[in-house]
Design an enzyme around this catalytic site. Structure first.
Site, short mmCIF file in Angstrom:
data_model
loop_
_atom_site.label_atom_id
_atom_site.label_comp_id
_atom_site.label_asym_id
_atom_site.label_seq_id
_atom_site.Cartn_x
_atom_site.Cartn_y
_atom_site.Cartn_z
N TYR A 152 -5.39 6.67 -9.23
CA TYR A 152 -6.59 5.90 -8.93
C TYR A 152 -7.80 6.41 -9.70
CZ TYR A 152 -3.99 3.57 -5.28
OH TYR A 152 -3.06 2.81 -4.62
N VAL A 176 -5.31 0.38 5.92
CA VAL A 176 -3.95 0.54 6.41
C VAL A 176 -3.38 1.77 5.70
CG1 VAL A 176 -3.57 -1.89 6.93
CG2 VAL A 176 -3.02 -1.05 4.64
N CYS A 188 0.82 -1.21 0.00
CA CYS A 188 0.00 0.00 0.00
C CYS A 188 0.86 1.26 0.00
CB CYS A 188 -0.90 -0.02 1.23
SG CYS A 188 -1.76 1.53 1.54
#
Length: 379
Positions: free
Chosen positions: A213, A150, A82
């Site tokens: 994204y 996270v 991530c």
């Protein structure tokens, strides 16, 4: 609104319940989550748990509980895959907070419930004693309705999540945890540069960190075209800025460089193809590619990057984008260790400080997972 999976499962009812009302999994990493909304632009859910850990444990401005800085009390949960979590691992290492804040690292993939500790013996985090980070969220907030993200910081004595507000976590590491910084720790958020750092960070987040994204999770051609244009406008701005200065703000590494680096490290391996950000590869942008290599070869940056886990995460979890779940072999990573020549622009990576020492035992990238022709001396 949905979260990106590099940080959480999709923030829908599927985060808590699978499509058939059970939590059964047909293989090790069934996701059954969707990240693309037909016809729509991707919008990130940025409503995080805003609690902070501070020197005096003061309550938050909006009444959030206060949590005092205390060595050994908290555990940072940060998946290597991530980019948002990767930031916290880099800052923790640069500042030398390894002894004060322990680190738990889930595996590279997750199901619709949450990230799991696949890589630990028995699939259980050795400190928290849980199989998935979801347990820490539900222990504090039964029925927690949002994405299980996270990075997250967990209070070890209670087993409860404290915060998952990733932009604030790294700023607090730099400003609230100073009594536990290593000798020679850099000032990543210097007072005299904060206004400029904040402005740069805002544009980098909206247009680059989140911009990739918006391209990858676009639900229509129109949404994708708009996202693509915004991303490359910002990357062109960064290319021009970094052609004449070694770091984003000032002449040393700051929080701004950490935030941009984790996106650049994933660009050619994932975002260029998987997210269709393909006008050019990072390696075809002279200033940005040199800048990224400069940071990669700086202790604390490249030694946190696990390209294998990064690719496994995106290509396996995003089933609606990559239904075959085939993970590509490329790109060739050897270029990350080529000379970058950025020293000619001046700058002092750590200012009046020093580089961090060797990676803490048990926290290194697995052999074969980094820029793999890399020798240990490269870091």
């Amino acid at each position: 609104m949905s979260q990106d999976s590099a940080g959480s499962p999709p923030a829908t009812t599927a985060s808590m319940n699978s499509t058939d009302g059970t939590f059964a999994r047909t293989d090790a990493h069934t996701t059954r989550g969707a990240y693309v909304t037909g016809g729509a632009e991707f919008n990130r859910d940025t409503n995080y748990i805003e609690d902070r850990i501070t020197r005096d444990g003061r309550p938050g401005d909006s009444g959030e509980p206060g949590w005092p800085v205390e060595a050994g009390r908290y555990r940072l949960i940060a998946a290597r895959a991530c980019p948002w979590a990767n930031r916290t691992v880099i800052v923790r290492r640069l500042l030398g907070l390894e002894e004060a804040i322990s680190l738990g690292q889930p595996g590279p993939t997750h199901d619709v419930r949450s990230w799991t500790f696949d890589l630990d013996p028995g699939g259980v985090d050795p400190v928290l004693g849980i199989e998935r980070i979801q347990s820490a969220y539900l222990r504090r907030f039964p029925g927690y309705p949002r994405g299980i993200t996270v990075p997250a910081i967990v209070d070890v004595p209670s087993g409860e999540v404290v915060t998952n507000n990733f932009p604030q976590i790294t700023l607090d590491f730099a400003t609230e945890w100073t009594q536990f910084h290593r000798p020679g720790a850099p000032d990543l958020y210097p007072v005299h540069l904060r206004q400029e750092i904040d402005a740069v960070n805002k544009r980098v987040f909206t247009e680059v960190n989140n911009g990739v994204y918006r391209c990858g999770f676009a639900g229509s051609q129109e949404a994708y075209n708009s996202a693509y244009t915004r991303l490359w406008t910002a990357l062109d701005w960064l290319e021009e800025r970094l052609a004449v200065q070694r770091y984003l703000v000032g002449d040393t590494i700051t929080e701004a460089d950490v935030r941009l680096f984790t996106t650049l490290a994933r660009f050619d391996a994932v975002y260029h193809g998987h997210f269709k950000c393909n006008r050019q590869k990072l390696s075809e942008l002279p200033a940005l590619w040199g800048y990224a290599r400069d940071l990669f070869q700086t202790p604390g940056f490249g030694d946190t990057i696990d390209f294998v886990q990064i690719k496994q995460h995106y290509y396996i979890v995003h089933e609606d984008i990559n239904p075959t779940r085939i993970v590509p072999q490329g790109p060739d990573l050897a270029g990350w260790l080529e000379p970058h020549g950025r020293e000619s622009l001046g700058g002092r990576p750590f200012g009046d400080g020093t580089p961090p020492g060797p990676v803490r035992a048990g926290e290194g990238v697995s052999p074969g997972h980094g820029a793999d022709t890399a020798s240990e001396s490269a870091f």
